[in-house]
Design a protein around this motif. Sequence first.
Motif, PDB file in Angstrom:
ATOM      1  N   MET A 188       0.833  -1.198   0.000  1.00  0.00           N
ATOM      2  CA  MET A 188       0.000   0.000   0.000  1.00  0.00           C
ATOM      3  C   MET A 188       0.869   1.250   0.000  1.00  0.00           C
ATOM      4  O   MET A 188       1.943   1.272   0.613  1.00  0.00           O
ATOM      5  N   SER A 189       0.390   2.299  -0.681  1.00  0.00           N
ATOM      6  CA  SER A 189       1.082   3.579  -0.599  1.00  0.00           C
ATOM      7  C   SER A 189       0.823   4.190   0.775  1.00  0.00           C
ATOM      8  O   SER A 189      -0.103   3.792   1.494  1.00  0.00           O
ATOM      9  N   PHE A 190       1.648   5.162   1.139  1.00  0.00           N
ATOM     10  CA  PHE A 190       1.467   5.814   2.441  1.00  0.00           C
ATOM     11  C   PHE A 190       0.104   6.496   2.508  1.00  0.00           C
ATOM     12  O   PHE A 190      -0.580   6.451   3.537  1.00  0.00           O
ATOM     13  N   GLU A 191      -0.312   7.139   1.411  1.00  0.00           N
ATOM     14  CA  GLU A 191      -1.602   7.812   1.382  1.00  0.00           C
ATOM     15  C   GLU A 191      -2.740   6.831   1.605  1.00  0.00           C
ATOM     16  O   GLU A 191      -3.694   7.123   2.340  1.00  0.00           O
ATOM     17  N   GLN A 192      -2.670   5.666   0.966  1.00  0.00           N
ATOM     18  CA  GLN A 192      -3.716   4.663   1.129  1.00  0.00           C
ATOM     19  C   GLN A 192      -3.765   4.135   2.555  1.00  0.00           C
ATOM     20  O   GLN A 192      -4.838   3.896   3.105  1.00  0.00           O
ATOM     21  N   LEU A 193      -2.594   3.975   3.142  1.00  0.00           N
ATOM     22  CA  LEU A 193      -2.518   3.502   4.520  1.00  0.00           C
ATOM     23  C   LEU A 193      -3.164   4.502   5.477  1.00  0.00           C
ATOM     24  O   LEU A 193      -3.923   4.131   6.382  1.00  0.00           O
ATOM     25  N   VAL A 194      -2.866   5.778   5.269  1.00  0.00           N
ATOM     26  CA  VAL A 194      -3.464   6.827   6.103  1.00  0.00           C
ATOM     27  C   VAL A 194      -4.972   6.856   5.920  1.00  0.00           C
ATOM     28  O   VAL A 194      -5.736   6.941   6.892  1.00  0.00           O
ATOM     29  N   LYS A 195      -5.402   6.778   4.677  1.00  0.00           N
ATOM     30  CA  LYS A 195      -6.838   6.812   4.394  1.00  0.00           C
ATOM     31  C   LYS A 195      -7.562   5.665   5.092  1.00  0.00           C
ATOM     32  O   LYS A 195      -8.628   5.845   5.687  1.00  0.00           O
ATOM     33  N   GLU A 196      -6.974   4.466   5.046  1.00  0.00           N
ATOM     34  CA  GLU A 196      -7.617   3.279   5.607  1.00  0.00           C
ATOM     35  C   GLU A 196      -7.795   3.389   7.121  1.00  0.00           C
ATOM     36  O   GLU A 196      -8.787   2.917   7.673  1.00  0.00           O
ATOM     37  N   ARG A 197      -6.853   4.058   7.791  1.00  0.00           N
ATOM     38  CA  ARG A 197      -6.892   4.116   9.255  1.00  0.00           C
ATOM     39  C   ARG A 197      -7.214   5.509   9.793  1.00  0.00           C
ATOM     40  O   ARG A 197      -7.103   5.750  11.002  1.00  0.00           O
ATOM     41  N   PHE A 198      -7.615   6.408   8.910  1.00  0.00           N
ATOM     42  CA  PHE A 198      -7.781   7.811   9.287  1.00  0.00           C
ATOM     43  C   PHE A 198      -8.793   7.993  10.414  1.00  0.00           C
ATOM     44  O   PHE A 198      -8.571   8.755  11.355  1.00  0.00           O
ATOM     45  N   ASN A 199      -9.919   7.305  10.320  1.00  0.00           N
ATOM     46  CA  ASN A 199     -10.978   7.479  11.320  1.00  0.00           C
ATOM     47  C   ASN A 199     -10.569   6.975  12.697  1.00  0.00           C
ATOM     48  O   ASN A 199     -11.192   7.345  13.702  1.00  0.00           O
ATOM     49  N   GLU A 200      -9.546   6.130  12.766  1.00  0.00           N
ATOM     50  CA  GLU A 200      -9.093   5.585  14.042  1.00  0.00           C
ATOM     51  C   GLU A 200      -8.104   6.518  14.744  1.00  0.00           C
ATOM     52  O   GLU A 200      -7.778   6.315  15.913  1.00  0.00           O
ATOM     53  N   SER A 215     -14.547   8.288  -5.679  1.00  0.00           N
ATOM     54  CA  SER A 215     -14.392   9.745  -5.725  1.00  0.00           C
ATOM     55  C   SER A 215     -13.250  10.125  -6.649  1.00  0.00           C
ATOM     56  O   SER A 215     -12.247   9.413  -6.745  1.00  0.00           O
ATOM     57  N   VAL A 216     -13.432  11.231  -7.340  1.00  0.00           N
ATOM     58  CA  VAL A 216     -12.365  11.852  -8.129  1.00  0.00           C
ATOM     59  C   VAL A 216     -12.150  13.212  -7.485  1.00  0.00           C
ATOM     60  O   VAL A 216     -13.024  14.081  -7.524  1.00  0.00           O
ATOM     61  N   THR A 217     -10.987  13.393  -6.870  1.00  0.00           N
ATOM     62  CA  THR A 217     -10.763  14.565  -6.048  1.00  0.00           C
ATOM     63  C   THR A 217      -9.301  14.977  -6.122  1.00  0.00           C
ATOM     64  O   THR A 217      -8.527  14.385  -6.869  1.00  0.00           O
ATOM     65  N   ASP A 218      -8.923  16.000  -5.374  1.00  0.00           N
ATOM     66  CA  ASP A 218      -7.557  16.520  -5.497  1.00  0.00           C
ATOM     67  C   ASP A 218      -6.571  15.873  -4.539  1.00  0.00           C
ATOM     68  O   ASP A 218      -5.366  15.963  -4.744  1.00  0.00           O
ATOM     69  N   ARG A 219      -7.071  15.208  -3.481  1.00  0.00           N
ATOM     70  CA  ARG A 219      -6.148  14.567  -2.544  1.00  0.00           C
ATOM     71  C   ARG A 219      -6.856  13.435  -1.816  1.00  0.00           C
ATOM     72  O   ARG A 219      -8.078  13.445  -1.665  1.00  0.00           O
ATOM     73  N   MET A 220      -6.076  12.474  -1.368  1.00  0.00           N
ATOM     74  CA  MET A 220      -6.610  11.276  -0.741  1.00  0.00           C
ATOM     75  C   MET A 220      -7.444  11.599   0.486  1.00  0.00           C
ATOM     76  O   MET A 220      -8.451  10.955   0.768  1.00  0.00           O
ATOM     77  N   LEU A 221      -7.064  12.626   1.246  1.00  0.00           N
ATOM     78  CA  LEU A 221      -7.738  12.945   2.500  1.00  0.00           C
ATOM     79  C   LEU A 221      -8.676  14.133   2.382  1.00  0.00           C
ATOM     80  O   LEU A 221      -8.969  14.801   3.372  1.00  0.00           O
ATOM     81  N   SER A 222      -9.176  14.414   1.183  1.00  0.00           N
ATOM     82  CA  SER A 222     -10.232  15.417   1.037  1.00  0.00           C
ATOM     83  C   SER A 222     -11.472  14.883   1.752  1.00  0.00           C
ATOM     84  O   SER A 222     -11.573  13.679   2.034  1.00  0.00           O
ATOM     85  N   PRO A 223     -12.455  15.727   2.069  1.00  0.00           N
ATOM     86  CA  PRO A 223     -13.636  15.249   2.805  1.00  0.00           C
ATOM     87  C   PRO A 223     -14.309  14.037   2.163  1.00  0.00           C
ATOM     88  O   PRO A 223     -14.717  13.107   2.864  1.00  0.00           O
ATOM     89  N   VAL A 224     -14.418  14.026   0.829  1.00  0.00           N
ATOM     90  CA  VAL A 224     -15.030  12.890   0.136  1.00  0.00           C
ATOM     91  C   VAL A 224     -14.018  11.758  -0.044  1.00  0.00           C
ATOM     92  O   VAL A 224     -14.353  10.583   0.111  1.00  0.00           O
ATOM     93  N   ARG A 255     -11.551  10.674   1.751  1.00  0.00           N
ATOM     94  CA  ARG A 255     -11.188   9.847   2.907  1.00  0.00           C
ATOM     95  C   ARG A 255     -12.224   8.782   3.234  1.00  0.00           C
ATOM     96  O   ARG A 255     -11.921   7.816   3.932  1.00  0.00           O
ATOM     97  N   ILE A 256     -13.479   8.928   2.730  1.00  0.00           N
ATOM     98  CA  ILE A 256     -14.507   7.931   3.043  1.00  0.00           C
ATOM     99  C   ILE A 256     -14.859   7.056   1.842  1.00  0.00           C
ATOM    100  O   ILE A 256     -15.691   6.161   1.957  1.00  0.00           O
ATOM    101  N   SER A 257     -14.230   7.295   0.697  1.00  0.00           N
ATOM    102  CA  SER A 257     -14.573   6.549  -0.515  1.00  0.00           C
ATOM    103  C   SER A 257     -13.968   5.148  -0.511  1.00  0.00           C
ATOM    104  O   SER A 257     -12.921   4.911   0.084  1.00  0.00           O
ATOM    105  N   ASP A 258     -14.630   4.236  -1.208  1.00  0.00           N
ATOM    106  CA  ASP A 258     -14.079   2.890  -1.379  1.00  0.00           C
ATOM    107  C   ASP A 258     -12.861   2.930  -2.291  1.00  0.00           C
ATOM    108  O   ASP A 258     -11.875   2.221  -2.064  1.00  0.00           O
ATOM    109  N   ILE A 259     -12.946   3.743  -3.338  1.00  0.00           N
ATOM    110  CA  ILE A 259     -11.806   3.967  -4.227  1.00  0.00           C
ATOM    111  C   ILE A 259     -11.663   5.470  -4.428  1.00  0.00           C
ATOM    112  O   ILE A 259     -12.630   6.139  -4.804  1.00  0.00           O
ATOM    113  N   THR A 260     -10.482   5.982  -4.182  1.00  0.00           N
ATOM    114  CA  THR A 260     -10.232   7.416  -4.345  1.00  0.00           C
ATOM    115  C   THR A 260      -9.200   7.632  -5.435  1.00  0.00           C
ATOM    116  O   THR A 260      -8.072   7.160  -5.328  1.00  0.00           O
TER     117      THR A 260
END
Length: 285
Positions: A4-16, A218-227, A229-234
């Motif tokens: 996993m990329s670092f961004e994906q790892l952060v996204k997966e555990r962000f809510n924790e 989601s198609v957005t500007d960054r992995m941790l944008s409001p949308v 961070r909660i998408s199945d695929i960003t």
Amino acid sequence: MENMSFEQLVKERFNELSPGQKKVAEYLVQQPEEAVFSKAAQIGRKVEVSETTVIRLSYALGFSGFTDMQEKIQRQLFVSNHQSPIVSDINSSVHFELSDKEISPYAEVIENEILYFRQMIEQLKTEEMDKVIDRLIHADQILIAGFGASYAAAYWFSYTLGMLRENVTVCHQTGEFYQKICNLTEKSAVVVLSFPRYSKDALHVAECAKKLGIPLISVTDRMLSPVGRISDITLTTNVESDSIATIFSFLFLIIEGINHKDKARIQKRQQKLEQLYSSYEVFIE
């Protein structure tokens, strides 16, 4: 975790993460070049949290410590910074052509767009793109949402995708979204386009799709944008908010990927469409 990329790892555990850890994580994702050469205490001062919070983030993400997390980001940067020869040639030719003459405002805009396209090539995640393409090919229905400035791209994407397959709809008002989402199933897909300044409506749509168990892209500007961070695929395209050309080009990559993978079915559909266009004289020949 290794794949996993670092961004994906952060996204997966962000809510924790704790609020302080979230601030550090967002900083590391947005400023990786600075982060890899800074100590934990320096990062803490920049983000206004304690050094302990920075170190605890590394444990929360599954690393053995801060150094291990930093090395992960370093390896990722090393890979992404190796530009392709094509990109380097484009950059060289643009600067060569413009170096000996005064750059007009129009030429400057074009040069900036070329830089955005270079970033797109460097940051393109092929595996994630393939997942989106497969999902959009096999979904029974697709609902595309975009609000404000994002609606133009959402409308174009839905219109073009509708030329390739059936059951594609678009909405730009949350009221009509709730009516349309009632028809979707777990085999459907919701695609939300969200770029700064982020619309609350886009987040409401994304949250609704998640609550109903409908796959969210989601198609957005960054992995941790409001949308994001909660998408199945960003899918991310890190562009300036006024670079609409880059956003359209990014969506065009998805369209071309679907064209390539689902060619036979698309040809049958387009033959039927052409017969209808001809019968009812839709276009001026």
